[in-house]
Design a protein around this motif. Structure first.
Motif, PDB file in Angstrom:
ATOM      1  N   THR A   7       0.849  -1.181   0.000  1.00 41.81           N
ATOM      2  CA  THR A   7       0.000   0.000   0.000  1.00 41.81           C
ATOM      3  C   THR A   7       0.886   1.232   0.000  1.00 41.81           C
ATOM      4  O   THR A   7       1.993   1.218   0.523  1.00 41.81           O
ATOM      5  CB  THR A   7      -0.937   0.046   1.225  1.00 41.81           C
ATOM      6  N   HIS A   8       0.379   2.260  -0.607  1.00 38.95           N
ATOM      7  CA  HIS A   8       1.087   3.532  -0.670  1.00 38.95           C
ATOM      8  C   HIS A   8       0.268   4.552   0.084  1.00 38.95           C
ATOM      9  O   HIS A   8      -0.882   4.800  -0.265  1.00 38.95           O
ATOM     10  CB  HIS A   8       1.263   3.990  -2.124  1.00 38.95           C
ATOM     11  N   ASP A   9       0.860   5.125   1.123  1.00 39.39           N
ATOM     12  CA  ASP A   9       0.104   6.132   1.852  1.00 39.39           C
ATOM     13  C   ASP A   9       0.227   7.487   1.169  1.00 39.39           C
ATOM     14  O   ASP A   9       0.911   7.647   0.174  1.00 39.39           O
ATOM     15  CB  ASP A   9       0.519   6.182   3.327  1.00 39.39           C
ATOM     16  N   ARG A  10      -0.436   8.448   1.709  1.00 40.22           N
ATOM     17  CA  ARG A  10      -0.508   9.764   1.079  1.00 40.22           C
ATOM     18  C   ARG A  10       0.840  10.484   1.045  1.00 40.22           C
ATOM     19  O   ARG A  10       1.038  11.373   0.241  1.00 40.22           O
ATOM     20  CB  ARG A  10      -1.564  10.612   1.777  1.00 40.22           C
ATOM     21  N   LYS A  15       4.298   0.495   2.121  1.00 36.17           N
ATOM     22  CA  LYS A  15       4.234  -0.384   3.286  1.00 36.17           C
ATOM     23  C   LYS A  15       3.666  -1.715   2.839  1.00 36.17           C
ATOM     24  O   LYS A  15       2.669  -1.758   2.126  1.00 36.17           O
ATOM     25  CB  LYS A  15       3.335   0.263   4.338  1.00 36.17           C
ATOM     26  N   THR A  17       1.868  -5.177   3.936  1.00 37.98           N
ATOM     27  CA  THR A  17       1.105  -5.826   4.993  1.00 37.98           C
ATOM     28  C   THR A  17       0.723  -7.215   4.521  1.00 37.98           C
ATOM     29  O   THR A  17       0.291  -7.376   3.379  1.00 37.98           O
ATOM     30  CB  THR A  17      -0.172  -5.020   5.305  1.00 37.98           C
ATOM     31  N   TRP A  33      -8.048   0.102  11.901  1.00 39.48           N
ATOM     32  CA  TRP A  33      -7.477   0.339  10.578  1.00 39.48           C
ATOM     33  C   TRP A  33      -6.522   1.521  10.670  1.00 39.48           C
ATOM     34  O   TRP A  33      -6.912   2.655  10.407  1.00 39.48           O
ATOM     35  CB  TRP A  33      -8.579   0.606   9.550  1.00 39.48           C
ATOM     36  N   ASP A  35      -4.109   2.265   8.748  1.00 35.00           N
ATOM     37  CA  ASP A  35      -3.922   2.809   7.409  1.00 35.00           C
ATOM     38  C   ASP A  35      -5.284   2.859   6.718  1.00 35.00           C
ATOM     39  O   ASP A  35      -5.866   1.834   6.401  1.00 35.00           O
ATOM     40  CB  ASP A  35      -2.944   1.931   6.620  1.00 35.00           C
ATOM     41  N   LYS A  36      -5.784   4.059   6.483  1.00 33.63           N
ATOM     42  CA  LYS A  36      -7.111   4.217   5.882  1.00 33.63           C
ATOM     43  C   LYS A  36      -7.177   3.621   4.480  1.00 33.63           C
ATOM     44  O   LYS A  36      -8.211   3.128   4.059  1.00 33.63           O
ATOM     45  CB  LYS A  36      -7.495   5.695   5.833  1.00 33.63           C
ATOM     46  N   ASP A  37      -6.059   3.655   3.763  1.00 28.05           N
ATOM     47  CA  ASP A  37      -6.051   3.107   2.408  1.00 28.05           C
ATOM     48  C   ASP A  37      -6.270   1.598   2.405  1.00 28.05           C
ATOM     49  O   ASP A  37      -6.841   1.062   1.457  1.00 28.05           O
ATOM     50  CB  ASP A  37      -4.751   3.457   1.694  1.00 28.05           C
ATOM     51  N   GLU A  38      -5.818   0.900   3.446  1.00 29.49           N
ATOM     52  CA  GLU A  38      -6.066  -0.545   3.515  1.00 29.49           C
ATOM     53  C   GLU A  38      -7.560  -0.834   3.631  1.00 29.49           C
ATOM     54  O   GLU A  38      -8.063  -1.748   2.986  1.00 29.49           O
ATOM     55  CB  GLU A  38      -5.330  -1.165   4.709  1.00 29.49           C
TER      56      GLU A  38
END
Length: 134
Positions: A7-10, A15, A17, A33, A35-38
């Motif tokens: 996942t790529h955060d903002r 990262k 997982t 959660w 990470d909101k993107d997950e």
């Protein structure tokens, strides 16, 4: 070898997982959660699977026309919203409001639903369609 989801955060950092961890959080009520993107990825991919399953059901029934489209939209949006708010108990404002949750992955799910619905409906009911035209 374990599967990992990147996942790529903002901020642009990546990262990884484990997929098993994400799936277990998705199926457990009121999960955390960080990470909101997950969480949005879980909604997106769940919606894709759900769209294909509804396309199969609509093709088998055989449901057709505008009613099938409206039912898909209502059920798909309703299930996602209830999952996020009731099952996961997330704060919808943290994700940009209810509209952002409901629209996550909707159009791609709709496309998969339509293709599956058309294929199953035509494949299973071709003879009846041709008999009606004759």
């Amino acid at each position: 070898m374990t599967s990992r989801v990147q996942t790529h955060d903002r901020s642009g950092s990546t990262k990884a997982t484990p997929l098993k961890e994400i799936c277990s959080r998705a199926l457990a009520p009121k999960s955390e959660w960080p990470d909101k993107d997950e969480f949005l990825d879980v909604i997106y991919w769940s919606r894709q699977i759900f769209g294909i399953l509804l396309g199969i059901v609509w093709g088998i029934i055989p449901l057709k026309g505008f009613l099938g489209l409206v039912l898909f939209a209502g059920i798909s949006c309703g299930v996602v919203y209830l999952y996020a708010i009731n099952f996961q108990a997330i704060d919808e404002e943290a994700y940009g409001g209810p509209w952002e949750l409901v629209k996550e992955g909707f159009m791609t799910s709709f496309a998969g639903f339509l293709v599956t619905w058309i294929i199953f409906y035509t494949g299973l009911h071709y003879d009846a369609i041709m008999a009606a035209k004759a």
